[in-house]
Structure formats: C-alpha cells, structure tokens
Design a protein around this motif. Structure first.
Motif, PDB file in Angstrom:
ATOM      1  N   ARG A 175     -42.445  18.947  33.112  1.00 24.67           N
ATOM      2  CA  ARG A 175     -43.823  18.448  33.220  1.00 24.67           C
ATOM      3  C   ARG A 175     -44.541  19.040  34.431  1.00 24.67           C
ATOM      4  NH1 ARG A 175     -41.366  13.921  30.786  1.00 24.67           N
ATOM      5  NH2 ARG A 175     -40.581  13.108  32.761  1.00 24.67           N
ATOM      6  N   LYS A 176     -43.817  19.281  35.497  1.00 23.03           N
ATOM      7  CA  LYS A 176     -44.435  19.937  36.650  1.00 23.03           C
ATOM      8  C   LYS A 176     -44.881  21.352  36.278  1.00 23.03           C
ATOM      9  CE  LYS A 176     -41.974  17.436  40.319  1.00 23.03           C
ATOM     10  NZ  LYS A 176     -43.195  16.915  40.982  1.00 23.03           N
ATOM     11  N   GLU A 177     -44.035  22.058  35.528  1.00 17.16           N
ATOM     12  CA  GLU A 177     -44.408  23.397  35.072  1.00 17.16           C
ATOM     13  C   GLU A 177     -45.635  23.335  34.167  1.00 17.16           C
ATOM     14  OE1 GLU A 177     -42.519  26.888  35.240  1.00 17.16           O
ATOM     15  OE2 GLU A 177     -42.761  25.773  37.113  1.00 17.16           O
ATOM     16  N   ALA A 178     -45.671  22.332  33.286  1.00 16.65           N
ATOM     17  CA  ALA A 178     -46.797  22.201  32.358  1.00 16.65           C
ATOM     18  C   ALA A 178     -48.094  21.898  33.108  1.00 16.65           C
ATOM     19  CB  ALA A 178     -46.496  21.110  31.336  1.00 16.65           C
ATOM     20  N   ARG A 179     -48.023  20.999  34.091  1.00 16.26           N
ATOM     21  CA  ARG A 179     -49.239  20.658  34.842  1.00 16.26           C
ATOM     22  C   ARG A 179     -49.727  21.847  35.656  1.00 16.26           C
ATOM     23  NH1 ARG A 179     -45.980  15.901  36.003  1.00 16.26           N
ATOM     24  NH2 ARG A 179     -46.586  14.207  34.572  1.00 16.26           N
ATOM     25  N   ALA A 181     -49.486  24.854  34.844  1.00 11.63           N
ATOM     26  CA  ALA A 181     -50.094  25.803  33.902  1.00 11.63           C
ATOM     27  C   ALA A 181     -51.360  25.238  33.266  1.00 11.63           C
ATOM     28  CB  ALA A 181     -49.088  26.165  32.809  1.00 11.63           C
ATOM     29  N   GLY A 182     -51.772  24.012  33.639  1.00 14.01           N
ATOM     30  CA  GLY A 182     -52.990  23.417  33.092  1.00 14.01           C
ATOM     31  C   GLY A 182     -52.834  22.855  31.706  1.00 14.01           C
ATOM     32  N   MET A 183     -51.623  22.513  31.296  1.00  8.97           N
ATOM     33  CA  MET A 183     -51.393  21.992  29.952  1.00  8.97           C
ATOM     34  C   MET A 183     -51.839  20.534  29.867  1.00  8.97           C
ATOM     35  SD  MET A 183     -47.799  21.833  27.820  1.00  8.97           S
ATOM     36  CE  MET A 183     -47.555  23.594  28.063  1.00  8.97           C
ATOM     37  N   ILE A 184     -52.469  20.162  28.768  1.00  5.58           N
ATOM     38  CA  ILE A 184     -52.945  18.804  28.516  1.00  5.58           C
ATOM     39  C   ILE A 184     -52.487  18.382  27.122  1.00  5.58           C
ATOM     40  CG2 ILE A 184     -54.956  17.317  28.243  1.00  5.58           C
ATOM     41  CD1 ILE A 184     -56.456  19.092  30.179  1.00  5.58           C
ATOM     42  N   VAL A 185     -51.999  17.161  27.026  1.00  5.40           N
ATOM     43  CA  VAL A 185     -51.616  16.579  25.737  1.00  5.40           C
ATOM     44  C   VAL A 185     -52.602  15.454  25.441  1.00  5.40           C
ATOM     45  CG1 VAL A 185     -49.830  15.390  24.424  1.00  5.40           C
ATOM     46  CG2 VAL A 185     -49.199  17.161  26.071  1.00  5.40           C
ATOM     47  N   SER A 186     -53.413  15.630  24.436  1.00  6.36           N
ATOM     48  CA  SER A 186     -54.459  14.662  24.109  1.00  6.36           C
ATOM     49  C   SER A 186     -53.908  13.550  23.241  1.00  6.36           C
ATOM     50  CB  SER A 186     -55.599  15.366  23.376  1.00  6.36           C
ATOM     51  OG  SER A 186     -55.138  15.897  22.138  1.00  6.36           O
ATOM     52  N   ASN A 187     -54.725  12.492  23.083  1.00  8.30           N
ATOM     53  CA  ASN A 187     -54.356  11.391  22.197  1.00  8.30           C
ATOM     54  C   ASN A 187     -54.253  11.853  20.749  1.00  8.30           C
ATOM     55  OD1 ASN A 187     -54.228   9.540  24.281  1.00  8.30           O
ATOM     56  ND2 ASN A 187     -56.336   8.808  24.002  1.00  8.30           N
ATOM     57  N   GLU A 188     -55.112  12.817  20.389  1.00  9.10           N
ATOM     58  CA  GLU A 188     -55.066  13.333  19.016  1.00  9.10           C
ATOM     59  C   GLU A 188     -53.728  14.002  18.738  1.00  9.10           C
ATOM     60  OE1 GLU A 188     -57.498  13.718  21.093  1.00  9.10           O
ATOM     61  OE2 GLU A 188     -59.121  12.572  20.155  1.00  9.10           O
ATOM     62  N   LEU A 225     -45.291   8.694  25.144  1.00 14.50           N
ATOM     63  CA  LEU A 225     -45.127   9.825  24.233  1.00 14.50           C
ATOM     64  C   LEU A 225     -45.817  11.069  24.770  1.00 14.50           C
ATOM     65  CD1 LEU A 225     -45.622   8.090  20.756  1.00 14.50           C
ATOM     66  CD2 LEU A 225     -43.480   8.748  21.854  1.00 14.50           C
ATOM     67  N   ARG A 226     -46.927  10.887  25.473  1.00 14.21           N
ATOM     68  CA  ARG A 226     -47.644  12.027  26.033  1.00 14.21           C
ATOM     69  C   ARG A 226     -46.766  12.775  27.047  1.00 14.21           C
ATOM     70  NH1 ARG A 226     -52.778  11.254  25.948  1.00 14.21           N
ATOM     71  NH2 ARG A 226     -52.519   9.108  26.703  1.00 14.21           N
ATOM     72  N   GLU A 227     -46.054  12.019  27.891  1.00 18.10           N
ATOM     73  CA  GLU A 227     -45.170  12.650  28.868  1.00 18.10           C
ATOM     74  C   GLU A 227     -44.043  13.416  28.183  1.00 18.10           C
ATOM     75  OE1 GLU A 227     -43.681   9.727  31.499  1.00 18.10           O
ATOM     76  OE2 GLU A 227     -45.567   9.455  32.603  1.00 18.10           O
ATOM     77  N   GLU A 228     -43.420  12.794  27.183  1.00 20.07           N
ATOM     78  CA  GLU A 228     -42.299  13.454  26.509  1.00 20.07           C
ATOM     79  C   GLU A 228     -42.762  14.685  25.727  1.00 20.07           C
ATOM     80  OE1 GLU A 228     -39.284  12.789  27.062  1.00 20.07           O
ATOM     81  OE2 GLU A 228     -39.515  10.892  28.127  1.00 20.07           O
ATOM     82  N   ARG A 232     -41.648  18.655  26.130  1.00 19.94           N
ATOM     83  CA  ARG A 232     -41.145  19.427  24.982  1.00 19.94           C
ATOM     84  C   ARG A 232     -41.978  20.690  24.769  1.00 19.94           C
ATOM     85  NH1 ARG A 232     -40.235  16.730  19.110  1.00 19.94           N
ATOM     86  NH2 ARG A 232     -38.423  15.907  20.215  1.00 19.94           N
ATOM     87  N   GLN A 233     -43.304  20.577  24.866  1.00 20.54           N
ATOM     88  CA  GLN A 233     -44.159  21.750  24.692  1.00 20.54           C
ATOM     89  C   GLN A 233     -43.900  22.782  25.774  1.00 20.54           C
ATOM     90  OE1 GLN A 233     -46.150  22.477  22.193  1.00 20.54           O
ATOM     91  NE2 GLN A 233     -45.776  20.559  21.120  1.00 20.54           N
ATOM     92  N   ALA A 234     -43.663  22.328  27.012  1.00 21.99           N
ATOM     93  CA  ALA A 234     -43.352  23.269  28.092  1.00 21.99           C
ATOM     94  C   ALA A 234     -42.053  24.012  27.810  1.00 21.99           C
ATOM     95  CB  ALA A 234     -43.261  22.511  29.418  1.00 21.99           C
ATOM     96  N   LEU A 235     -41.083  23.305  27.269  1.00 21.75           N
ATOM     97  CA  LEU A 235     -39.811  23.956  26.933  1.00 21.75           C
ATOM     98  C   LEU A 235     -40.034  25.035  25.883  1.00 21.75           C
ATOM     99  CD1 LEU A 235     -36.668  23.954  27.149  1.00 21.75           C
ATOM    100  CD2 LEU A 235     -36.684  22.367  25.212  1.00 21.75           C
TER     101      LEU A 235
END
Length: 894
Positions: A175-179, A181-188, A225-228, A232-235
């Motif tokens: 999650r640190k890597e994702a943040r 890189a500017g990654m966002i997981v929306s409610n949608e 679920l957003r955190e998990e 997963r997306q970062a992986l």
C-alpha cells in the motif's frame, strides 16, 4: 455501628452523577468499540476508562462543598486515566514490533491489520455462499468441499507468506508503494469487485445480514476492502511480468532435455577446519549480528544463519523386532500343519482348462466334420493382430505355396488354423490377372485378415468362397465370374493355382501339409516308455513340502512377533498415560510427580519389559528427520494398509504439530525394520533469535565461522586439482590424481574418482501418482546419489553452463560442505536438442505447468516464482522491514 451505606446516602447526588457518566461511557464509547469487533481494543481502554471515572469520583468527593470540587474532579479523572494505562491488558500495544521506513508498526497496528484482513476474507466467503445457493448445497458433500474452498480462496486476500503477521505487513508495504505511485481505489471499484465475487446475485437483505454478523457498517467494510484491493493491485502492477524471453524459454527447455555424465572428486571442507584459527570475540560478535535473524541456508544455498528453529526434546521406547522375535518362541511343525490345513485354499495350484493343456493338445483333421475348422462361427480370436486393410487376391497369390501341394477349393473356413513351421517351399506359379473389382461389395461379405506370427506356431485366418451345396438342394444359377474353375486331383508336383476372377471372392492362401504327429513314448499325452501309468496330473493343492513349511513357519513367526510387540506397546502406552496424568493433580498432592520422577519410572519400566529407552536431545524438524543416531525420525504412524503408507503421519510431523501436549504418547513403526516406538515430548522451544550470551551460541558461532573460512581453502584446493587435470588432459583421471590427498598432506584421505550416470538438470519422478486424479509427478532437480548432501542449483549451473564437455571445474554441494572437482565426460550435442525443439514447438509452447503442462512451461513457472520471491525480498529491503521478536528465556540445558 453505622450502616455501610451511610457514605452513599450522604453523597448520593455526586455518586449518581458519576455513575450516570460511567453508564453513558460504557454504553456509548465501549459499546462502539465492541460493535467494531475489536474486543482487544475494548479491553485495552477499559482500565483507563475506569481510572478516569474513579479518579474523578474520589477527588470530587474529597473536595465536596468547596469551590475547587469540579476542577479537582477533572484533575482526578486525568490522573486516574494515567494510572489506568499501566493496567492495560495489552501492555505491549505501544511497542514497535515492526521497524520500517515510513513508520514503525506496533503490536496494536499489526493486530488491527489482521482483524481487517479477517473481516475482508470472512465477508468474501459469506457473500460467495449466499449468492450461490447451489454451492451451499454442495458444501455438505466432502467431494466438493475442496473445489468450493479453492474458488473462495481465489477471491480472498493474502500473499502466501509464512505467517499472518508477515503477510499483513507485506500488504502494508504494498500500500505504501501504491500511494507513492498515486494509486486510488474508488468505491465503484470496490462495488465492481463485490459484484464479481457474487456474480451480481447478492441481495441487499443478505448484504445487511453479513454486515450485522461481522459487526461493521457498510462504510467500514468498503474501507477495509479498499485497503486490501489497493495492496492486490500494487502486487499485480509492480511484480515481475511472466513473459519469458526466447533465451529463457531455451534455457528452460535444455534443463530437461540436455543430458550429460560426470566424473567427480570430492574435497571436504572439514579437512581444512583445523587450518583456520579462531577469531577474537569482537569479530565473532560482528559475525553473529550479521546473521542472527535468518535461518541457515535461508537466503541462499550454504548461507549462514543463527536463528533457531522450533526444537523439541523427545524421549521414546523402542520395541526391537529381533528381540521380540526371540521372545515369540519357535513355531512347531504341528502348528505349521494346522495352519496349512486351515488355510489350504491359499495354496491351491493354478490349473489350466482342459482344452488348453499342452500335453493333451490334438490337431483335428480337416476331414473331420466335427472339427472347429469346418465351423462357420469364430468362437474366439486366436491372433494377436489384424491387418488394417483386407488382403487382395494379388496379395494372397503372391505368397509361396508349399512343396507338393496343389490348391483346391476347400469348404469355407472361418476358424484360424494352427499349422506347424512351414517346410521348404518352391516358388508359386504365376497367377492370372484378376478381374477389375466391382464398385460395390455385397453386404455381409466377410473380409480377409490374419494375425502376425508371435510363436513357433503360425496362426492363419482366411475366408474362402462357400462350398457348393449338396445335389439335393436347389442350386441357384451362377455367372461364370462367380464360379471358380474346377480343379484337378492333387498331384505330387506343384501345379499353378487357379486364377482369381474378382476381388469379392479372394482365393485362399495355400495351406502346407501338416507333418505327421509324433507317436509313441515322448509324444504329447503319451506316458513314458518305462512307465505303464498315465501322465500324472498336477495336484489341486501345493504339497506341504520343506519349502512351503519354511514359508509358513516364517509367516507365523512374523505374525506372532508383531502381535507381541503391539501388546508391549499398548501396555507401555497405558503406563505412560497414567504417569502423565499425575501432573494434572493439584500442588501438594503426594501422588503428583515431577517430570524427572516420571522419566525415572519410565526407565525402570523399560528395563523390566524388554524395551529400549532413549532421548534425542534438542532437535529441529530437519534434524529429527535425518538423524542417524535415532531411527525414530524415519518412523511413521502405524497403517494396516501398505498402499496407504504415503498418507501416514511421520514422527517429525507428530512432534512438531504442536508446542504443547507434553508426555502425550504417540505410536510409530519403522516400515523397514518393523520396530515399534512409543514417543513423547518432554520440552519444547519455539523459534527465536538467540542472544550471543545464550548457552552454546558462542560455540556455534565459532564453529560456523571456522567452517565458513575453511570453504575458501577447500575451493582453492579444488582449483589446484582442476589445473592439474587441464595440464594432463590426455591421461586418465585416476592417474592424474594418483597420490593426491584432500588438503595436499598425509593427514587427510586420498582423492577418489566417482562416475555418475547420464542425467539432466531437472527430471520427473517415475513413481506412481499419489492422488486419485492421476496427476503426473512434479519436476524436481535431479538427485545425484554420488553428490553427498545433494546437488543444488549452484552445482547444476557449474556442470551445465560454466564448463564444456571434456573440461573440469569446481562445483559445491547444496550446503557447501563439500567442493567437487567435476569433469564432463559426456554431453548431448546442443544442435540435436535445438532440432528437436524446432521440430515440435508444442513441447515448448504447451499448456501451463503444474501437473498437466509441458516440462518447459513448468520450469518457467518455477522461474517466475523465484523472480517473485526475489522481488518481494528487494521490496522489503527497500523499506528496511525488520521484525522485532520477543526474546525467549534460554533453556539451561540447550
């Protein structure tokens, strides 16, 4: 005497105010914490809450009536909260257990991540089942449970690390890597994921019921679920891609197809340890600090590590088979006879059917009307093979005819004819050209075929045109093309065979005359000349001769011995269980025994009952499995069915399945020696990072350091031998190393040469599949018995990639305890391997590996797994992740 409620009556207004505040705090604050499903957090804050209330009450009452009552109550609440923090159930909640860049993680942080992971996966499981009623019905069937759980696991969260703590911490790193890189997981995106898992079949009612069961709100679930999903997306984005290059494909292909053989010369590292001087304590401590947090061989083959694995102290009783065989006594002849008579059916001889007995076989005549050769029905096939295409008349006429036989038109034969070996033949007369075949064949017309000869008796099956019926039967008219020409009476010289007219009526192959059957003594079915009795038939049962008596006696003795051993093991189990039960008695009970007293009584019992008592000392799983001093490591759970032995639990699995359950007896048996064991744990130490001052650690570090330095000397000596081989490459290897020793002095053994068979880098075991699906065995690195300690990846890289055919090099075994001088004696030619590859691309580009794919795909999957593991290690190193494990008290006997 005043009433104990006098104080309450005097201060009831103030007390009621504070009790009301306490009730509100309990139902609102602590209730909210409990609703979130975090009971540990509630327990942590409860002492502080009680301190806040009690501190306020005490100081408020102490200053009652003064102008400082409320300020004093507030001060008391603050002081009470501070005091209550010292009584928190989670005393280590504020201590960092994971040190990493970007913020350390406390025990409370890690526990919170574990709780959120559990909530996420529980939601996935329940949502999947609620949206798939069919799956819920199938879940009660054990046959489908594994399949359903596999489907659920594919949608669950986790990264496959060895512990849940490390797994959730790795998720935080992702999650640190994702943040960053500017990654966002929306409610949608979260909604889409839920719909994907449930196939858009989850009702709002079921969704609400699941949330109530988890005691979370919809917003809290979405955040979890957003955190998990972010981890997963970062992986998926950052890990190495699984697209191998052509070079990688070629490398994977050659690891299973390229073969070679070696001559190897071992040089042991232990031969050079005495040449290494022990370092000073400061250097030892530095060496220890560099490697204390990892296991041996964890980072690479032969890597140093001082982290201690789980270890158990095991004691056991052994019932030796040879000892109990003597106690079982001898088996008498009367017992053997009684067993034979009671189990006579086991020794019934296999008697062939009457018609298949060779000594009674007769050869029926073609003139015999009852002969099966004159039957139109083929009762059973007598050939081992049939031509894929029917014979034509030209094929038949091209066969040589027997000398002295003129072909005639015999009756139709459909049964195979047994004919002895054909005598010398002459060339047949030329056949006339057959008439052209008609475009259609009559229905039901049989096809010609015969089997290939597989024994000294030639089997021939042929089909001929039907014989003419009797004159009394009305004979239908036949065209000249359908009627074969008349034949002459057989003569002593060969005459031409009649020409075939059509392919619908092929001419039968010529049958050579059968030689006369032997008669008199020695003929099949005839008694010898010196005997008036007929040939004796095989008896129905095997006679009780000396050989059979010895077999039965051995079987009875074995059964009697095993039964006696089982009785002894059962009795010992009862004694041990009774002794272990004394530890459950209360303190001060005179019948309560200490572990030392229990061990003393067990030793006395073993001496009186022909059992051997032994202790393993502190051993790890690996040490127990490979111990030569304690054969119990190779023993397994007793299994009656020999075919199910692969399912039996091994002794190391029994011992290390739990860190508790001391003095609980386990039964085991050695499959090879049949010795019985009764074992139990007396102590257990969990994995931990030791301290340099722990008992035995300094000695271990010193030994490891000297061995590590001795590797350099062993490798240098091996390179000297390689140079010597290169200088004398025309001489046999045995002559080159004649008189050479491992370290070059007379104090170590002389060098010896051992040859290996032909092998590849990876191979598949030829053992039968162990699962019901019949999956093929996985590819594994080829085991070379000549390489003590096993040939690892480093060894294979040297012998396959770094030295050419006919050259020599240095390759270590798996743990680098031995350095081998290796010479490639034979190697396949790369060009032939390449031709095979290009000639069959399916070998390279087949399906995915893992049980059903090609070896190349399977190896590429292994390479991908290794690449993922290396990337994970680099990512953890990037954030300098370190797990701080609590120090355990060292056992004085360790």
């Amino acid at each position: 005497m005043s009433s104990p409620f006098e104080f309450f009556r005097q201060n009831q207004k103030v007390m009621m105010v504070w009790l009301t505040i306490l009730a509100m705090f309990s139902f609102v604050v602590l209730g909210t914490i409990a609703d979130q499903g975090n009971n540990e957090t509630m327990l942590k804050y409860f002492p502080m809450a009680m301190g806040l209330l009690l501190g306020g009450i005490v100081l408020g009452l102490a200053t009652r009536g003064s102008q400082y009552q409320w300020p004093a109550a507030i001060l008391g609440a603050v002081l009470g909260t501070f005091v209550g923090s010292f009584f928190s159930d989670d005393a280590k909640a504020g201590e960092a257990i994971v040190i990493m860049k970007g913020g350390d993680l406390t025990g409370q942080d890690v526990q919170g991540m574990i709780t959120r992971r559990t909530i996420a996966n529980t939601f996935i499981q329940q949502a999947f089942m609620q949206s798939n009623p069919q799956m819920m019905q199938m879940a009660s069937n054990p046959m489908f449970q594994g399949f359903i759980m596999q489907m659920i696991r594919s949608s669950s969260f986790g990264f496959g690390l060895e512990t849940i703590e490390k797994d959730v911490v790795f998720g935080e790193v992702l999650r640190k890597e994702a943040r960053d890189a500017g990654m966002i997981v929306s409610n949608e995106l979260v909604t889409d994921y839920i719909n994907q898992v449930t196939r858009q079949s989850l009702s709002s009612k079921d969704f609400a019921e699941i949330l109530r069961g988890l005691r979370v709100t919809d917003l809290q679930l979405y955040d979890i679920l957003r955190e998990e999903l972010m981890a997963r997306q970062a992986l998926m984005i950052f890990r190495p891609k699984a697209d191998p290059t052509p070079e990688q494909m070629w490398s994977s292909y050659t690891k299973t197809e390229l073969r070679e053989s070696l001559d190897v010369i071992p040089i042991a590292v232990s031969s050079f340890v005495d040449k290494v001087e022990a370092p000073g304590e400061a250097e030892l401590k530095k060496f220890f600090e560099e490697h204390k947090t990892v296991y041996p061989n964890e980072k690479a083959e032969g890597s140093i590590g001082f982290k201690q694995p789980d270890r158990a102290f095991v004691a056991y009783l052994e019932a030796d088979y040879s000892t109990f065989e003597k106690l079982a006594g001898e088996v008498t002849d009367e017992e053997v006879t009684a067993y034979y008579e009671a189990n006579k059916a086991k020794y019934k001889n296999e008697v062939f059917p009457e018609e298949l007995k060779i000594d009674e076989m007769t050869f029926p005549s073609l003139d015999d009307a009852t002969s099966p050769l004159n039957s139109n029905t083929l009762s059973q096939p007598m050939t081992s093979g049939v031509l894929s295409e029917p014979l034509t008349s030209s094929d038949v006429l091209s066969a040589p005819a027997a000398s002295g036989v003129v072909p005639t038109t015999p009756a139709a034969v459909t049964e195979p004819v047994a004919v002895p070996a054909t005598p010398p033949v002459t060339e047949p007369a030329p056949a006339t050209e057959p008439a052209p075949a008609s475009e259609t064949k009559p229905e039901g017309q049989p096809q010609s075929s015969f089997g290939q000869p597989s024994t000294m008796i030639q089997l021939v099956s042929f089909q001929e045109e039907q014989a003419a019926p009797a004159e009394t039967t009305e004979k239908p008219a036949a065209s000249p093309e359908q009627t074969p020409p008349a034949t002459e009476t057989p003569k002593t010289e060969t005459t031409p065979a009649p020409a075939a007219t059509t392919e619908q009526t092929p001419v039968a192959p010529v049958i050579p005359a059968a030689p006369p059957m032997p008669e008199g003594p020695g003929a099949p079915g005839v008694a010898p000349a010196d005997s008036d009795q007929p040939v004796e038939k095989m008896p129905e049962y095997r006679p009780l001769d000396d050989d059979l008596k010895a077999d039965i006696k051995s079987q009875l003795l074995r059964e009697r011995t095993l039964a006696k051993m089982q009785v002894a093991a059962s009795a010992a189990r009862g004694v041990l269980s009774d002794l272990a039960g004394t530890q459950l008695l209360s303190e001060g009970n005179p019948d309560r025994l200490t572990p030392e007293q229990i061990m003393k009584k067990i030793k006395e019992y073993a001496a009186k009952n022909n059992l051997r008592f032994a202790e393993t000392g502190w051993v790890s799983f690996q040490e127990l499995s490979t111990s030569e001093d304690h054969p119990i490591g190779q023993a397994i759970q007793p299994i009656d069915n020999p075919l199910a032995r692969y399912e039996a639990e091994t002794v190391p699995e029994m011992v290390f399945s739990s860190d508790e359950q001391f003095f609980q007896p386990y039964d085991a048996v050695d499959p090879d020696s049949q010795n019985r064991f009764l074992l139990w744990k007396t102590a257990y130490k969990k994995t931990h990072v030791p301290a340099f001052t722990d008992a035995g650690i300094k000695e271990l570090v010193t030994k490891t350091w000297k061995s590590f330095e001795a590797r350099k000397l062993a490798e240098k000596r091996a390179e000297e031998i390689v140079k010597l081989i290169s200088e004398k490459k025309d001489q046999p290897l045995t002559e080159v190393i004649a008189g050479q020793t491992e370290d070059g002095t007379d104090k170590t053994p002389q060098l010896v040469v051992t040859g290996t068979g032909s092998f590849s880098w990876y191979s598949r075991s030829t053992a039968a599949p162990t699962d019901l699906m019949g999956s093929q065995q996985p590819l594994t690195r080829t085991n070379l018995p000549e390489i003590t300690g096993g040939a690892g990846e480093d060894f294979m890289k040297v012998v396959f990639e770094k030295i050419n055919a006919g050259e020599a090099g240095v390759a270590p075994n798996r743990d680098k305890s031995i350095y081998y001088v290796t010479k490639v004696v034979f190697r396949d030619v790369d060009s032939s391997i390449r031709e095979n590859l290009l000639g069959s691309k399916s070998v390279l580009f087949g399906g995915a590996g893992g049980g059903g794919g090609t070896p190349t795909r399977e190896l590429m999957s292994y390479d991908q797994q290794q690449a993922n593991a290396d990337w994970k290690d680099l990512l953890l190193k990037k954030y300098d992740v370190q797990f701080v494990e609590p120090a355990l008290e060292s056992d004085p006997d360790a």
